[in-house]
Each structure stands twice: as structure tokens, then as C-alpha cells.
Design a protein around this motif. Structure first.
Motif, short mmCIF file in Angstrom:
data_model
loop_
_atom_site.label_atom_id
_atom_site.label_comp_id
_atom_site.label_asym_id
_atom_site.label_seq_id
_atom_site.Cartn_x
_atom_site.Cartn_y
_atom_site.Cartn_z
N ALA A 5 0.83 -1.21 0.00
CA ALA A 5 0.00 0.00 0.00
C ALA A 5 0.86 1.26 0.00
O ALA A 5 0.57 2.23 -0.72
N ALA A 8 2.38 1.67 -3.43
CA ALA A 8 1.37 2.17 -4.38
C ALA A 8 1.15 3.66 -4.18
O ALA A 8 1.03 4.42 -5.15
N ARG A 9 1.12 4.10 -2.93
CA ARG A 9 0.96 5.53 -2.64
C ARG A 9 2.12 6.33 -3.19
O ARG A 9 1.95 7.37 -3.82
N VAL A 32 1.06 1.59 -10.37
CA VAL A 32 -0.09 1.81 -9.50
C VAL A 32 -1.23 0.86 -9.88
O VAL A 32 -1.87 0.26 -9.01
N SER A 36 -2.53 -1.89 -7.33
CA SER A 36 -3.94 -1.81 -6.92
C SER A 36 -4.64 -3.14 -7.15
O SER A 36 -5.42 -3.59 -6.31
N ALA A 40 -6.24 -5.44 -4.22
CA ALA A 40 -7.65 -5.86 -4.28
C ALA A 40 -7.77 -7.37 -4.13
O ALA A 40 -8.62 -7.87 -3.39
#
Length: 141
Positions: A5, A8-9, A32, A36, A40
């Protein structure tokens, strides 16, 4: 999951920087999207695992075995052939992971011998290419 996470940020910041190098922004956008999708999938797996740990024992205590069989048959019919085969492989793994002789015997008595014999093939052809990629995934990743 936390590291993924955060990564990705960080990639989202690079992708959204208007003064950044266009090729780096393009690569960051791809990263990204991939991260993501991975997040998920992992969250879905965590949710399903948690639901199984809570719901399955509750259903087993409350719902009579006859009704459970009826629902199982309806689920298999609703899922279709390919998805039901994939779920049978997952059920088989869950029974083995539990290590209960009673559960294994119940699985063997309720599942037709042909279906049990096909589990290794279904694992290679149907389960491993999709759900199998999550095997061994640690919740702490």
C-alpha cells in the motif's frame, strides 16, 4: 499489505507529479494499476478467509446437515462446472489443512470417487492458474 500500500501511494505521487519526467510518470501509472490489482486480490482473499472462519462453523452448528447438502448442491449448480471444480479443489485443501480424520472421511463419503480422482488435474488446469497464486500468501505481506 502495508508495504504494498505504501509503495502504491509513492508511485501515485510520482504519477501525479505534473513536473515529473513523462516516461517515469507513465511507468508509475502502470505500477499503480498493478499494485492496486494486487491489493484488491489480497484483500478479497483476506475477507473470504475471515468469512469462512466465522460463517462456516456457525452454519455447521445451526443448519441441519440435510439442508447443508441441499445448499451445497444448489451452489455447485449455480457456479457452473468450472467454478465448482475450482471450489472443490479449495474444499479438499481446507479439509486436508484441518487435519481432521472425521472431515476427511466425510469429504470422501460425500464426494463422488470420480470427482476426487480429478482433483489433481483440476488443481493444475483450473485452480493453480487463478486461486493457486495466493497459496502461501502471508497475511502480513
Amino acid at each position: 499489505l502495508n508495504r504494498l500500500a505504501h509503495a502504491a501511494r509513492d508511485q501515485a505521487k510520482v504519477a501525479s507529479a505534473s513536473d515529473g519526467d513523462p516516461s517515469k510518470r507513465k511507468e508509475a501509472i502502470t505500477n499503480v494499476a498493478e499494485m492496486s490489482a494486487s491489493l484488491a486480490t489480497r484483500f478479497q482473499s483476506l475477507f473470504e478467509t475471515s468469512a469462512e472462519r466465522i460463517l462456516v462453523p456457525a452454519v455447521a452448528l445451526i443448519v441441519p446437515e440435510r439442508d447443508q447438502r441441499s445448499v451445497s448442491n444448489k451452489v455447485i449448480r449455480k457456479l457452473g462446472v468450472l467454478d465448482s471444480r475450482r471450489h472443490l479443489v479449495g474444499m479438499y485443501d481446507a479439509v486436508l489443512d484441518e487435519g481432521s480424520t472425521k472431515e476427511r472421511e466425510l469429504f470422501e463419503s460425500e464426494m463422488p470417487s470420480l470427482a476426487r480422482a480429478m482433483i489433481p488435474r483440476w488443481r493444475r488446469k483450473l485452480y493453480d492458474p487463478t486461486a493457486g497464486m495466493l497459496d502461501g500468501l502471508s497475511v502480513r505481506d
